[in-house]
Design a protein around this motif. Structure first.
Motif, mmCIF file in Angstrom:
data_model
loop_
_atom_site.group_PDB
_atom_site.id
_atom_site.type_symbol
_atom_site.label_atom_id
_atom_site.label_comp_id
_atom_site.label_asym_id
_atom_site.label_seq_id
_atom_site.Cartn_x
_atom_site.Cartn_y
_atom_site.Cartn_z
ATOM 1 N N PRO A 57 -18.174 -0.303 -0.786
ATOM 2 C CA PRO A 57 -16.918 -0.951 -1.206
ATOM 3 C C PRO A 57 -16.042 0.076 -2.082
ATOM 4 O O PRO A 57 -16.639 0.725 -3.039
ATOM 5 C CB PRO A 57 -17.392 -2.231 -1.685
ATOM 6 N N ARG A 58 -14.823 -0.297 -1.962
ATOM 7 C CA ARG A 58 -13.850 0.596 -2.782
ATOM 8 C C ARG A 58 -13.827 -0.135 -4.323
ATOM 9 O O ARG A 58 -13.896 -1.264 -4.278
ATOM 10 C CB ARG A 58 -12.402 0.395 -2.163
ATOM 11 N N ALA A 115 -12.489 -1.547 -7.746
ATOM 12 C CA ALA A 115 -11.325 -2.483 -8.229
ATOM 13 C C ALA A 115 -10.185 -1.548 -8.442
ATOM 14 O O ALA A 115 -8.996 -1.773 -7.924
ATOM 15 C CB ALA A 115 -11.608 -3.297 -9.272
ATOM 16 N N GLN A 116 -10.193 -0.692 -9.142
ATOM 17 C CA GLN A 116 -9.178 0.094 -9.993
ATOM 18 C C GLN A 116 -8.367 0.943 -8.638
ATOM 19 O O GLN A 116 -7.332 1.288 -8.435
ATOM 20 C CB GLN A 116 -9.567 0.990 -10.890
ATOM 21 N N ASP A 117 -9.456 1.565 -7.710
ATOM 22 C CA ASP A 117 -8.664 2.320 -6.423
ATOM 23 C C ASP A 117 -7.963 1.333 -5.701
ATOM 24 O O ASP A 117 -6.799 1.535 -5.144
ATOM 25 C CB ASP A 117 -9.820 2.996 -5.516
ATOM 26 N N VAL A 118 -8.254 0.049 -5.382
ATOM 27 C CA VAL A 118 -7.854 -0.830 -4.664
ATOM 28 C C VAL A 118 -6.265 -1.182 -5.390
ATOM 29 O O VAL A 118 -5.093 -1.027 -4.765
ATOM 30 C CB VAL A 118 -8.661 -2.024 -4.386
ATOM 31 N N LEU A 119 -6.324 -1.429 -6.746
ATOM 32 C CA LEU A 119 -5.185 -1.789 -7.442
ATOM 33 C C LEU A 119 -4.145 -0.733 -7.276
ATOM 34 O O LEU A 119 -2.829 -0.929 -7.040
ATOM 35 C CB LEU A 119 -5.532 -2.147 -8.808
ATOM 36 N N ARG A 120 -4.720 0.489 -7.744
ATOM 37 C CA ARG A 120 -3.729 1.601 -7.605
ATOM 38 C C ARG A 120 -2.941 1.811 -6.354
ATOM 39 O O ARG A 120 -1.588 1.983 -6.014
ATOM 40 C CB ARG A 120 -4.479 2.918 -7.926
ATOM 41 N N ASP A 121 -3.948 1.704 -5.158
ATOM 42 C CA ASP A 121 -3.110 1.906 -3.715
ATOM 43 C C ASP A 121 -2.188 0.618 -3.545
ATOM 44 O O ASP A 121 -1.227 1.013 -3.018
ATOM 45 C CB ASP A 121 -4.195 1.895 -2.835
ATOM 46 N N LYS A 122 -2.476 -0.626 -3.966
ATOM 47 C CA LYS A 122 -1.725 -1.632 -3.693
ATOM 48 C C LYS A 122 -0.434 -1.352 -4.449
ATOM 49 O O LYS A 122 0.876 -1.585 -4.103
ATOM 50 C CB LYS A 122 -2.417 -2.937 -4.300
ATOM 51 N N LEU A 123 -0.374 -0.855 -5.702
ATOM 52 C CA LEU A 123 0.660 -0.660 -6.791
ATOM 53 C C LEU A 123 1.472 0.350 -6.135
ATOM 54 O O LEU A 123 2.972 0.443 -6.374
ATOM 55 C CB LEU A 123 0.182 -0.320 -8.028
ATOM 56 N N LEU A 124 1.021 1.505 -5.502
ATOM 57 C CA LEU A 124 1.791 2.580 -5.029
ATOM 58 C C LEU A 124 2.562 2.045 -3.844
ATOM 59 O O LEU A 124 3.556 2.533 -3.769
ATOM 60 C CB LEU A 124 0.878 3.721 -4.611
ATOM 61 N N VAL A 125 2.037 1.272 -3.080
ATOM 62 C CA VAL A 125 2.683 0.723 -1.887
ATOM 63 C C VAL A 125 3.978 -0.098 -2.248
ATOM 64 O O VAL A 125 5.028 -0.134 -1.864
ATOM 65 C CB VAL A 125 1.828 -0.249 -0.970
#
Length: 119
Positions: free
Chosen positions: A38-39, A41-51
């Protein structure tokens, strides 16, 4: 004479000689698939915010970063690196002058640092 240890058997005389089946070996040629990790949480958040930065604007992404850190304090140690990544993405999308306009004091002004670093 018998030696202790492991012997690799490549062929046994009682096995049928079948050209369709591979030889028996101690080392298997098929590898098991790695379990999907599983990825973080900070990686998921960063990717979401970049989008979100690309679809809306850096200001919205920074506001959501601040809210995410408030809701999950464990993300605070990653806030600066995420904000810098947002700053870099803002420079790539808007250019350095326009990207600076979105700066705000989220994560010790790391967004502005990221903008300056990649400008």
């Amino acid at each position: 004479m018998v030696l202790s240890g492991t012997l690799a058997v490549t062929r046994v005389p009682w096995a049928a000689q079948n050209n369709e089946s591979p030889l028996l070996t101690a080392a298997s040629t098929t590898l098991s698939k790695k379990a999907v990790q599983p990825r973080a949480a900070q990686d998921v958040l960063r990717d979401k915010l970049l989008v979100e930065l690309k679809e809306k604007d850096p200001g919205k992404a920074l506001t959501d970063l601040q809210r995410a850190v408030e809701q999950r304090p464990s993300l605070a140690r990653h806030c600066m690196s995420i904000a810098k990544a947002l700053g870099k993405a803002a420079v790539e999308q808007y250019g350095p002058t326009r990207a600076h306009r979105f700066s705000r004091p989220v994560c010790d002004t790391s967004f502005a640092s990221g903008v300056a670093q990649f400008a």
